[in-house]
Design a protein around this motif. Sequence first.
Motif, PDB file in Angstrom:
ATOM      1  N   ASP A 167      -5.650  -2.349  -1.363  1.00 15.62           N
ATOM      2  CA  ASP A 167      -4.345  -2.452  -1.998  1.00 15.62           C
ATOM      3  C   ASP A 167      -3.770  -1.056  -2.096  1.00 15.62           C
ATOM      4  O   ASP A 167      -4.209  -0.245  -2.911  1.00 15.62           O
ATOM      5  CB  ASP A 167      -4.463  -3.078  -3.392  1.00 15.62           C
ATOM      6  CG  ASP A 167      -3.101  -3.247  -4.057  1.00 15.62           C
ATOM      7  OD1 ASP A 167      -2.076  -3.165  -3.363  1.00 15.62           O
ATOM      8  OD2 ASP A 167      -3.080  -3.461  -5.282  1.00 15.62           O
ATOM      9  N   GLY A 168      -2.808  -0.782  -1.235  1.00 15.16           N
ATOM     10  CA  GLY A 168      -2.206   0.543  -1.212  1.00 15.16           C
ATOM     11  C   GLY A 168      -1.660   0.848   0.163  1.00 15.16           C
ATOM     12  O   GLY A 168      -1.306  -0.057   0.918  1.00 15.16           O
ATOM     13  N   SER A 169      -1.621   2.119   0.478  1.00 14.55           N
ATOM     14  CA  SER A 169      -1.098   2.570   1.761  1.00 14.55           C
ATOM     15  C   SER A 169      -2.119   3.443   2.465  1.00 14.55           C
ATOM     16  O   SER A 169      -2.845   4.202   1.821  1.00 14.55           O
ATOM     17  CB  SER A 169       0.201   3.353   1.562  1.00 14.55           C
ATOM     18  OG  SER A 169       1.176   2.535   0.958  1.00 14.55           O
ATOM     19  N   LYS A 178      -3.267   5.942  -0.455  1.00 18.85           N
ATOM     20  CA  LYS A 178      -2.731   5.813  -1.814  1.00 18.85           C
ATOM     21  C   LYS A 178      -3.187   4.458  -2.329  1.00 18.85           C
ATOM     22  O   LYS A 178      -2.850   3.420  -1.753  1.00 18.85           O
ATOM     23  CB  LYS A 178      -1.210   5.911  -1.823  1.00 18.85           C
ATOM     24  CG  LYS A 178      -0.611   5.826  -3.220  1.00 18.85           C
ATOM     25  CD  LYS A 178       0.854   6.183  -3.220  1.00 18.85           C
ATOM     26  CE  LYS A 178       1.684   4.944  -3.098  1.00 18.85           C
ATOM     27  NZ  LYS A 178       3.124   5.202  -3.275  1.00 18.85           N
ATOM     28  N   ASN A 182      -2.361   6.062   5.939  1.00 21.92           N
ATOM     29  CA  ASN A 182      -1.595   6.800   6.933  1.00 21.92           C
ATOM     30  C   ASN A 182      -2.541   7.769   7.644  1.00 21.92           C
ATOM     31  O   ASN A 182      -3.533   8.218   7.074  1.00 21.92           O
ATOM     32  CB  ASN A 182      -0.461   7.564   6.235  1.00 21.92           C
ATOM     33  CG  ASN A 182       0.584   8.079   7.200  1.00 21.92           C
ATOM     34  OD1 ASN A 182       0.694   7.609   8.325  1.00 21.92           O
ATOM     35  ND2 ASN A 182       1.362   9.036   6.744  1.00 21.92           N
ATOM     36  N   ASN A 207      -3.053   1.509  -4.946  1.00 23.84           N
ATOM     37  CA  ASN A 207      -2.008   1.004  -5.835  1.00 23.84           C
ATOM     38  C   ASN A 207      -2.498   0.518  -7.178  1.00 23.84           C
ATOM     39  O   ASN A 207      -1.791   0.592  -8.159  1.00 23.84           O
ATOM     40  CB  ASN A 207      -1.241  -0.144  -5.179  1.00 23.84           C
ATOM     41  CG  ASN A 207      -0.289   0.352  -4.122  1.00 23.84           C
ATOM     42  OD1 ASN A 207       0.022   1.529  -4.063  1.00 23.84           O
ATOM     43  ND2 ASN A 207       0.159  -0.542  -3.271  1.00 23.84           N
ATOM     44  N   TRP A 258      -1.257   9.980  -3.389  1.00 24.14           N
ATOM     45  CA  TRP A 258      -1.748  10.170  -2.021  1.00 24.14           C
ATOM     46  C   TRP A 258      -2.908  11.153  -2.039  1.00 24.14           C
ATOM     47  O   TRP A 258      -2.845  12.194  -2.712  1.00 24.14           O
ATOM     48  CB  TRP A 258      -0.646  10.711  -1.120  1.00 24.14           C
ATOM     49  CG  TRP A 258       0.294   9.648  -0.658  1.00 24.14           C
ATOM     50  CD1 TRP A 258       1.525   9.362  -1.165  1.00 24.14           C
ATOM     51  CD2 TRP A 258       0.058   8.726   0.409  1.00 24.14           C
ATOM     52  NE1 TRP A 258       2.076   8.311  -0.483  1.00 24.14           N
ATOM     53  CE2 TRP A 258       1.202   7.899   0.495  1.00 24.14           C
ATOM     54  CE3 TRP A 258      -0.990   8.503   1.291  1.00 24.14           C
ATOM     55  CZ2 TRP A 258       1.330   6.872   1.430  1.00 24.14           C
ATOM     56  CZ3 TRP A 258      -0.870   7.488   2.229  1.00 24.14           C
ATOM     57  CH2 TRP A 258       0.271   6.686   2.291  1.00 24.14           C
ATOM     58  N   SER A 315       1.435  -0.246   4.553  1.00 22.55           N
ATOM     59  CA  SER A 315       1.126  -0.762   3.225  1.00 22.55           C
ATOM     60  C   SER A 315       0.311  -2.052   3.301  1.00 22.55           C
ATOM     61  O   SER A 315       0.553  -2.894   4.163  1.00 22.55           O
ATOM     62  CB  SER A 315       2.411  -1.041   2.454  1.00 22.55           C
ATOM     63  OG  SER A 315       3.097   0.160   2.211  1.00 22.55           O
ATOM     64  N   ASP A 343      -1.431  -5.188   0.594  1.00 21.15           N
ATOM     65  CA  ASP A 343      -1.272  -5.732  -0.747  1.00 21.15           C
ATOM     66  C   ASP A 343      -2.518  -6.432  -1.286  1.00 21.15           C
ATOM     67  O   ASP A 343      -2.450  -7.118  -2.297  1.00 21.15           O
ATOM     68  CB  ASP A 343      -0.085  -6.685  -0.806  1.00 21.15           C
ATOM     69  CG  ASP A 343      -0.261  -7.926   0.060  1.00 21.15           C
ATOM     70  OD1 ASP A 343      -1.364  -8.146   0.604  1.00 21.15           O
ATOM     71  OD2 ASP A 343       0.721  -8.677   0.196  1.00 21.15           O
TER      72      ASP A 343
END
Length: 186
Positions: free
Chosen positions: A141-143, A30, A145, A32, A86, A2, A4
Amino acid sequence: LSFDRSDDYVAITNNLDGNYTEFTIIASVKVNQNLSNAGWAYIFDIGQDADGRRFGLAATSNGFVGYVAPYNEFIVYAELSHEGEWNDVALTWSAGNFLKIFVNGMLITELNQMSLNNINVQSNDPAYIASTIINTNDLFDGSINNLSIWDVALSNSQIEAYHSSAIDINEEDLKALWTFNEGDGD
């Protein structure tokens, strides 16, 4: 992993140097927040802002963007809603041929007949996850993977297959894979 958009990013020791005539970037992301006032939120960026030395992938307020050097010369946009969900995003490039963006295994857009024939990334060129080589204030800002970098332009069917299955670390032409699921600090 994650991020921010405050001070989070990963500076990578660049072991991705080489003279690329093709590449693919794949990441599960993803976003945010609404990026309407934020410009680009970089997912991956490598190289120098000079002819034939940079490529990367970012999120925008209305989708995703992929690019190859020189800066703003060859850009492809994929417009779609993405906030809070996602998405598997892939960017493929083949020298002189195309730059394509896929989202969730589907081809969204492409740019054809490009004049750039190679990208020469050097070992001392910066590389970032969730930031840019130009300004480390343009943060994600998000994730993120399962970020992977390939030294081949994967086919449409390969992109579709990797959307529904995991990437094996021993895949041919895979240059790097960050799964971000090893625990703290990995």
